[in-house]
Every structure is written in structure tokens, then in C-alpha cells.
Scaffold this motif. Sequence first.
Motif, short mmCIF file in Angstrom:
data_model
loop_
_atom_site.label_atom_id
_atom_site.label_comp_id
_atom_site.label_asym_id
_atom_site.label_seq_id
_atom_site.Cartn_x
_atom_site.Cartn_y
_atom_site.Cartn_z
N LEU A 1 0.81 -1.22 0.00
CA LEU A 1 0.00 0.00 0.00
C LEU A 1 0.85 1.27 0.00
CD1 LEU A 1 -2.82 -0.98 2.52
CD2 LEU A 1 -3.13 -0.44 0.11
N ASN A 2 2.06 1.18 0.54
CA ASN A 2 2.91 2.37 0.65
C ASN A 2 4.01 2.44 -0.39
OD1 ASN A 2 2.23 4.08 3.23
ND2 ASN A 2 1.93 1.95 3.82
N THR A 3 4.07 1.46 -1.29
CA THR A 3 5.15 1.48 -2.30
C THR A 3 4.65 1.31 -3.73
OG1 THR A 3 5.53 -0.91 -2.00
CG2 THR A 3 6.91 0.60 -0.70
N CYS A 4 3.42 0.83 -3.91
CA CYS A 4 2.90 0.59 -5.26
C CYS A 4 1.97 1.71 -5.71
CB CYS A 4 2.15 -0.74 -5.30
SG CYS A 4 3.20 -2.17 -4.94
N PHE A 5 1.56 1.65 -6.97
CA PHE A 5 0.64 2.64 -7.53
C PHE A 5 -0.58 1.93 -8.11
CE2 PHE A 5 4.86 4.45 -7.79
CZ PHE A 5 4.69 5.77 -7.39
N ASP A 6 -1.74 2.60 -8.03
CA ASP A 6 -2.97 2.12 -8.68
C ASP A 6 -3.27 0.66 -8.31
OD1 ASP A 6 -3.18 4.60 -10.06
OD2 ASP A 6 -1.75 3.86 -11.54
N LEU A 7 -3.22 0.38 -7.00
CA LEU A 7 -3.34 -1.00 -6.52
C LEU A 7 -4.64 -1.19 -5.76
CD1 LEU A 7 -1.75 -3.70 -6.28
CD2 LEU A 7 -0.93 -2.88 -4.07
N LYS A 8 -5.31 -2.31 -6.03
CA LYS A 8 -6.50 -2.69 -5.27
C LYS A 8 -6.21 -4.02 -4.59
CE LYS A 8 -11.12 -2.94 -4.39
NZ LYS A 8 -12.14 -3.32 -5.36
N ILE A 9 -6.44 -4.06 -3.28
CA ILE A 9 -6.27 -5.29 -2.50
C ILE A 9 -7.61 -5.62 -1.86
CG2 ILE A 9 -5.08 -6.40 -0.57
CD1 ILE A 9 -2.79 -4.42 -0.99
#
Length: 220
Positions: free
Chosen positions: A89-97
Motif C-alpha cells: 500500500l505504501n510502495t505501489c501505484f494504482d493498486l487494489k487489494i
Amino acid sequence: LQGVDPFDPNLTFEQILRIQVEVQNNFFYFIRECVRAPGGTDDDPIQFRANRGNISLFWLFFNHIMTILIQIRQTGKSYSTDVLMGYLLNTCFDLKINLLTKDDTLRAANLERLKEIEKLIPYYLRKRKPNDVGNTEVLKVSVLNNKYEGHLPANSPKDPNNVGRGLTSPIFQIDNAAFFKHISISLPAALAAGTAARDIARRNGTPYGTILTTTAGKKD
């Protein structure tokens, strides 16, 4: 960075930049140097403790191998997965978990652990802002366009398929699946729903994977 403490209040701008770059490219540096777990009531936070379960979990995830991790209670299976999710969550972009967990209490606990992990990493690694959503169901990191959303299984045999189909994302975490009703319906639907998202992530070279964590469903 050898000998440099990421929590040192007197870090130079260059050192902070170097740590940020290292964290972005080296997850194992992040867990070794930057992650802390809450101690006891009056204890200082403690370093992340590696074991066969969590190190294999991380290695398998970053090699895109679906992982089922079964551990007894209070041995850190959920915390380890939350550390991984906090990193993404703090290092990636445009991410859905997406998280699918047993009940409302466990969902709230999962999101609370994520917020606690965030509070204990160095301030310059925290990307979530005070006005970002952070409740018992959703966490958002707006500056990176990342979202972590908790879901609950259906109680009726008519609903699990719909629940599963609503879990479209490249990263899917299931906690305490051994205790779900109708897991045989909702899990295949969820895995199928995420196929396209995982294919896109594979083509883009971004993280994707599925993790199932649980205690044993039966004592035997």
C-alpha cells in the motif's frame, strides 16, 4: 545503508532518500530495518521476527505462487500478511487489494493492524494522509491511488457466488477461510473474478497474488 538506523531523528535528506529507494526495491530490507511490532503495554516496539512461515509466505507471494498458510493462533500468520499488505500500500501505484475474512470483528482487527503497522514505520515512508479514508472496512492511500477493502462471506448459499464475483483485484487475501460457510462456492468465484486483474498485473510487472491464511478448521 549499513549501520544507518531508519528511525534516527537526525538522518540527512540524502540518507532518507537512499532508504526510500531501498525500501521501494527491497522488501526484505523493509521488514528487517523498518517494520516494528507493538510490544507489551509498556514495552517499546520490537523488530519483525522472521520464521519459516512468514519468510516462505513472502518468497511465494513475490514469485506469484498461491499460498495457503496454516498456523496455530498467536503465532503471527495474520500479522505477517498485514506487514506485506502495508508494504504494498505504501510502495505501489494504482493498486487494489481485497480481503475476505470470517466476520466483522476480524475485518475491523485486520484494518486496525494495518494502521498500527503504518504508525510504527518511519514517518517518511508513510504515504497515507490524515484525510484519507481509514475505517473498519476500507483503507485508502490517495497519493498512490491504492485501496485495501475488507469483505465478509455470505451466510446464504444464494449469495456466495455474488460475493466472490465482487472481489476483482490482482491481490486477494482470505483470512480464516476454514471457518466460512459456503467457501466452496465463494472461493472459486473470487479466484475466477480476479483472473483478468492478475493477467494485467503480470503484463505490467506489478504485484499480484493470492494468500489464504487460517488456523486449522478442526483439531484433528
